[in-house]
Each structure stands twice: as structure tokens, then as C-alpha cells.
Design a protein around this motif. Structure first.
Motif, PDB file in Angstrom:
ATOM      1  N   HIS A 247     -27.643 -38.165  46.152  1.00  0.00           N
ATOM      2  CA  HIS A 247     -27.619 -39.243  45.156  1.00  0.00           C
ATOM      3  C   HIS A 247     -28.530 -40.382  45.607  1.00  0.00           C
ATOM      4  O   HIS A 247     -29.392 -40.860  44.845  1.00  0.00           O
ATOM      5  CB  HIS A 247     -26.164 -39.712  45.025  1.00  0.00           C
ATOM      6  CG  HIS A 247     -25.914 -40.738  43.976  1.00  0.00           C
ATOM      7  ND1 HIS A 247     -26.447 -40.684  42.710  1.00  0.00           N
ATOM      8  CD2 HIS A 247     -25.131 -41.854  44.005  1.00  0.00           C
ATOM      9  CE1 HIS A 247     -26.009 -41.717  41.997  1.00  0.00           C
ATOM     10  NE2 HIS A 247     -25.219 -42.443  42.767  1.00  0.00           N
ATOM     11  N   SER A 306     -22.319 -34.047  39.128  1.00  0.00           N
ATOM     12  CA  SER A 306     -23.210 -34.018  37.964  1.00  0.00           C
ATOM     13  C   SER A 306     -24.251 -35.123  37.952  1.00  0.00           C
ATOM     14  O   SER A 306     -25.316 -34.953  37.354  1.00  0.00           O
ATOM     15  CB  SER A 306     -22.375 -34.078  36.673  1.00  0.00           C
ATOM     16  OG  SER A 306     -21.620 -32.909  36.511  1.00  0.00           O
ATOM     17  N   ASP A 307     -23.974 -36.273  38.576  1.00  0.00           N
ATOM     18  CA  ASP A 307     -25.004 -37.309  38.552  1.00  0.00           C
ATOM     19  C   ASP A 307     -26.235 -36.876  39.339  1.00  0.00           C
ATOM     20  O   ASP A 307     -27.370 -37.110  38.916  1.00  0.00           O
ATOM     21  CB  ASP A 307     -24.467 -38.656  39.042  1.00  0.00           C
ATOM     22  CG  ASP A 307     -23.790 -38.613  40.400  1.00  0.00           C
ATOM     23  OD1 ASP A 307     -23.650 -37.520  40.986  1.00  0.00           O
ATOM     24  OD2 ASP A 307     -23.387 -39.692  40.887  1.00  0.00           O
ATOM     25  N   TYR A 348     -17.966 -35.486  35.561  1.00  0.00           N
ATOM     26  CA  TYR A 348     -18.524 -35.796  36.870  1.00  0.00           C
ATOM     27  C   TYR A 348     -18.451 -34.605  37.818  1.00  0.00           C
ATOM     28  O   TYR A 348     -19.441 -34.223  38.434  1.00  0.00           O
ATOM     29  CB  TYR A 348     -17.788 -36.997  37.450  1.00  0.00           C
ATOM     30  CG  TYR A 348     -18.358 -37.512  38.749  1.00  0.00           C
ATOM     31  CD1 TYR A 348     -19.598 -38.133  38.776  1.00  0.00           C
ATOM     32  CD2 TYR A 348     -17.648 -37.394  39.934  1.00  0.00           C
ATOM     33  CE1 TYR A 348     -20.128 -38.622  39.967  1.00  0.00           C
ATOM     34  CE2 TYR A 348     -18.164 -37.885  41.130  1.00  0.00           C
ATOM     35  CZ  TYR A 348     -19.408 -38.496  41.137  1.00  0.00           C
ATOM     36  OH  TYR A 348     -19.925 -38.973  42.316  1.00  0.00           O
ATOM     37  N   SER A 361     -23.367 -40.900  34.931  1.00  0.00           N
ATOM     38  CA  SER A 361     -23.904 -39.541  34.848  1.00  0.00           C
ATOM     39  C   SER A 361     -24.377 -39.236  33.433  1.00  0.00           C
ATOM     40  O   SER A 361     -25.392 -38.551  33.238  1.00  0.00           O
ATOM     41  CB  SER A 361     -22.836 -38.527  35.258  1.00  0.00           C
ATOM     42  OG  SER A 361     -22.430 -38.720  36.592  1.00  0.00           O
TER      43      SER A 361
END
Length: 384
Positions: A247, A306-307, A348, A361
């Protein structure tokens, strides 16, 4: 996003990866034609415009639980949503929601409240969050011509400048140190993700904030001066850790892409490409991406986030890359949505027993799917 899920995975989560499985993704074709990608992007935008995670006071929250309950009000995410609103066509009710979000955020800045996690009550200030707040206020202020929002955005930018060093890597917290007794993580000790602050700083420069452009250039030059090892992660997200936050690595690549797009700096783009290509080497066999990867040893878990998936797809499209597994990734993202009526929200962690519908997200995914649907590209100031 800095305040959620920042802990390193524990030893039982860490697994050996079958590296040969990554190559198998190259043979998978996308099951998401451009028309479907565009339709899903519009559905995500509709959920966000409709106040999917907005409270009555205007604040946006990070997520919505399956039973409809909202998480805490989140200044950073409210900043993100203002950047989103600044580039959307809004009807009257959507404009009211956007105005309410802007007022909530401006009220905090105008009162001198820069704390980033109201639910914690500890007053902690993450510089990354201040950057997203700054850019959101300035973006939406320009869109609406609201002088109060522009003034609040400039105030947030000056706060940010007051806490960035004149040389070396910045600390992610305004205090310059992580809270005593806490484990070092990418969000409380690392600096790579702070490259995305260049977006807010370029915006602030355009709004007349003295020193903003120079601060952005220093951030980029400091990172470009770091060595880029050929056989390991090209970015460090937490000092003295073998683990790399994917991330945060994506945030770093996004910031470098912004700088090249806004200021034409090829070296920044080259480093963004290196980081993005390395992130794609960490892709899971199912097409998604997890939270952490080892500096040299592949993913540290098989749990999808998912982000990161949306960020990886978006970066690949923005940088004109065609990584193995792109089609599989787009399919995985499309299958990670909660859809109803003409709206959609990203789950998420889709594999969770009760996955929540996640706002940031969904913003990332909306832009990623727009690009997959044939959108020509994004301007640097549009990126959320």
C-alpha cells in the motif's frame, strides 16, 4: 490511508510463495471487457456520490459494515472524497453532500484541529493525512469558488510545510517520533508513502503558498538519491524491517508519477515504474495483492487487500505497463465489489466472514476501472 491495518503480519500468517504460480497468471485473459469496467466505475462513483459512508454531520467514514454501521469519521478520507467530488458532475443533493463534507473538514482546520483519528482521542497528526486534506480542500474550493475552503486548504498546507524538514527524509508524524511503546510501522515510522504529498504541495504552490514547490522537489530528490537495489524492493517503507507495505509502496509510486506528470521529471517516472513493476511481482495466484511482501522473498501472506489491488491496476494503466496477470487482477477487482441497484462498493477483504464496504478502496477502484474502460488518463490533480 494511514491509520487502518498498519500492523505487520504475525509469523503464522507468513507463508512461502510458489513463485512459479505467478507466471501462470500471464496466460489468463481478462474477463472484464471495457464496457463492463466502465459500468462498474460508474456504479462505484454513484455509491460515493450518494454518501455511501457519510455521516449526518458531513464527515466521511472509512467504511460501512454489512449491517450498515459506519466506522469513525475520518479526516483523511474526507479529504480524498473532496478531490473525488471536485471532478464529478453533481446533482443538487450530491452537491449538498460535498458541501457538507467540505464544511466539516474546514471547520476542523479553522479551529486548529489537525488530529487525524478522532476515534483515538490522542491528537496524533499524520502528515500524509494533512496532505490529502490540503489537496481535497484546495481542489473542491477551486471547483466551487469557495474562498473559505481555499483559505482552509492554504492553512493546512502551511501546517504541512512547517513540519517538513529542509533536508533528509521527513517523519510521518508531526511530532517527529512515533508514540512510545508502539511497534514501528510504515505509517508511524516510514517515509516512502509521503511522496504522495507532492500532489498537495503542487496544489498549494498554485494557491500561492510560498515554499510549497521547493518542498515537493526536496521530497522527490531525497528519494531519488536513495540507492535502488537491482534484486530487492526498490523502496523501503519501514526502517529496519524486512517487510514492505505494498500500500505504501504504491503511494510512493503515485507521488513520483504525479511529480513527473506535473513537472516533467523522467527520473521520477523511471523510479515509479521500478516500484510498480516490483509490486506486480508480488501478485498472488488468485490475481490479487496482499498487505506486505518480503524485501526479497515474495508476499508475506495470502490474504488479499483490495485497496492495493486497485492501486496496482491504476498505476499499471497510468504508467503504460502491461504486467503479467493484469487481466486476472482486473477480474479479481470486479469480483470484489458489493453491487446493488446501480451502485457498487469495494469489499476491503472479500474473503473475510463479514467484509466491509470500503470508501478509499472504492475511490481507487473507480479510477482504475475507468482507465480499464478506455478513459484516456488522469490529470495529476485528479488522482485520489
Amino acid at each position: 490511508m494511514t491509520g487502518h491495518d498498519v500492523k505487520h503480519p504475525s509469523a503464522p500468517e507468513t507463508e512461502e510463495r510458489d513463485m512459479s504460480s505467478h507466471q501462470a497468471l500471464a496466460d489468463q485473459t481478462s474477463q472484464v471487457p471495457p464496457e463492463r469496467a466502465d459500468r462498474l466505475a460508474r456504479a462505484l462513483a454513484a455509491w460515493l456520490r450518494g454518501g455511501g459512508t457519510q455521516r449526518a454531520d458531513g464527515a466521511y467514514c472509512g467504511w460501512q459494515a454489512p449491517d450498515g454501521r459506519l466506522s469513525y469519521p475520518y479526516p483523511e478520507i474526507t479529504g480524498y472524497i473532496l478531490t473525488f467530488f471536485a471532478h464529478e458532475t453533481l446533482d443538487a443533493s450530491e452537491r449538498q453532500r460535498a458541501d457538507a463534507a467540505a464544511s466539516w473538514l474546514a471547520d476542523r482546520i479553522d479551529s486548529g484541529d489537525y488530529s487525524c483519528r478522532p476515534d483515538h482521542g490522542d491528537g496524533g497528526v499524520f502528515l500524509f493525512d494533512i496532505g490529502m486534506i490540503t489537496h481535497g480542500l484546495l481542489s473542491y474550493g477551486r471547483r466551487t469558488g469557495d474562498q473559505r475552503l481555499l483559505s482552509s486548504g492554504r492553512a493546512a498546507a502551511r501546517f504541512l510545510l512547517d513540519h517538513l524538514p529542509t533536508r533528509g527524509h521527513p517523519h510521518p508524524l508531526a511530532t517527529g517520533r512515533r508514540p512510545e511503546g508502539t511497534e514501528p510501522t510504515w505509517s508511524n515510522s516510514g517515509s516512502a508513502h509521503l511522496l504522495k504529498l507532492v500532489q498537495a504541495l503542487i496544489s498549494a504552490d498554485g494557491a500561492g503558498v510560498t515554499g510549497a514547490a521547493q518542498a515537493a522537489e526536496r521530497l522527490v530528490d531525497t528519494v531519488l538519491a536513495d540507492p535502488c537495489p537491482p534484486s530487492a524492493a526498490p523502496v523501503t517503507t519501514c526502517p529496519d524491517s524486512d517487510l514492505i507495505s505494498l500500500h505504501a509502496a504504491c503511494y510512493a509510486a503515485e507521488g513520483l508519477w504525479i511529480w513527473d506528470t506535473a513537472r516533467r521529471r523522467p527520473q521520477a517516472r523511471e523510479r515509479a515504474v521500478r516500484i510498480t513493476e516490483w509490486v506486480w511481482q508480488q501478485q498472488l495466484t488468485g490475481g490479487g495483492f496482499t498487505t506486505y511482501a518480503h524485501r526479497t522473498g515474495g508476499p508475506a501472506s495470502d490474504r488479499m487487500q483490495s485497496d492495493v489491488l486497485a492501486q496496482a491496476i491504476r498505476l499499471a494503466k497510468l504508467l503504460d505497463l502491461r504486467p503479467d496477470g493484469l487481466g486476472s487482477a482486473v477480474s479479481t477487482l470486479a469480483n470484489s465489489l458489493h453491487t446493488y441497484d446501480d451502485k457498487a462498493a469495494v469489499l476491503y477483504r472479500p474473503q473475510a466472514a463479514e467484509p466491509h464496504r470500503n470508501s478509499w478502496s472504492s475511490m481507487f477502484a473507480g479510477q482504475a476501472l475507468r482507465l480499464c474502460g478506455g478513459e484516456a488518463g488522469l490529470a495529476w490533480h485528479e488522482l485520489v
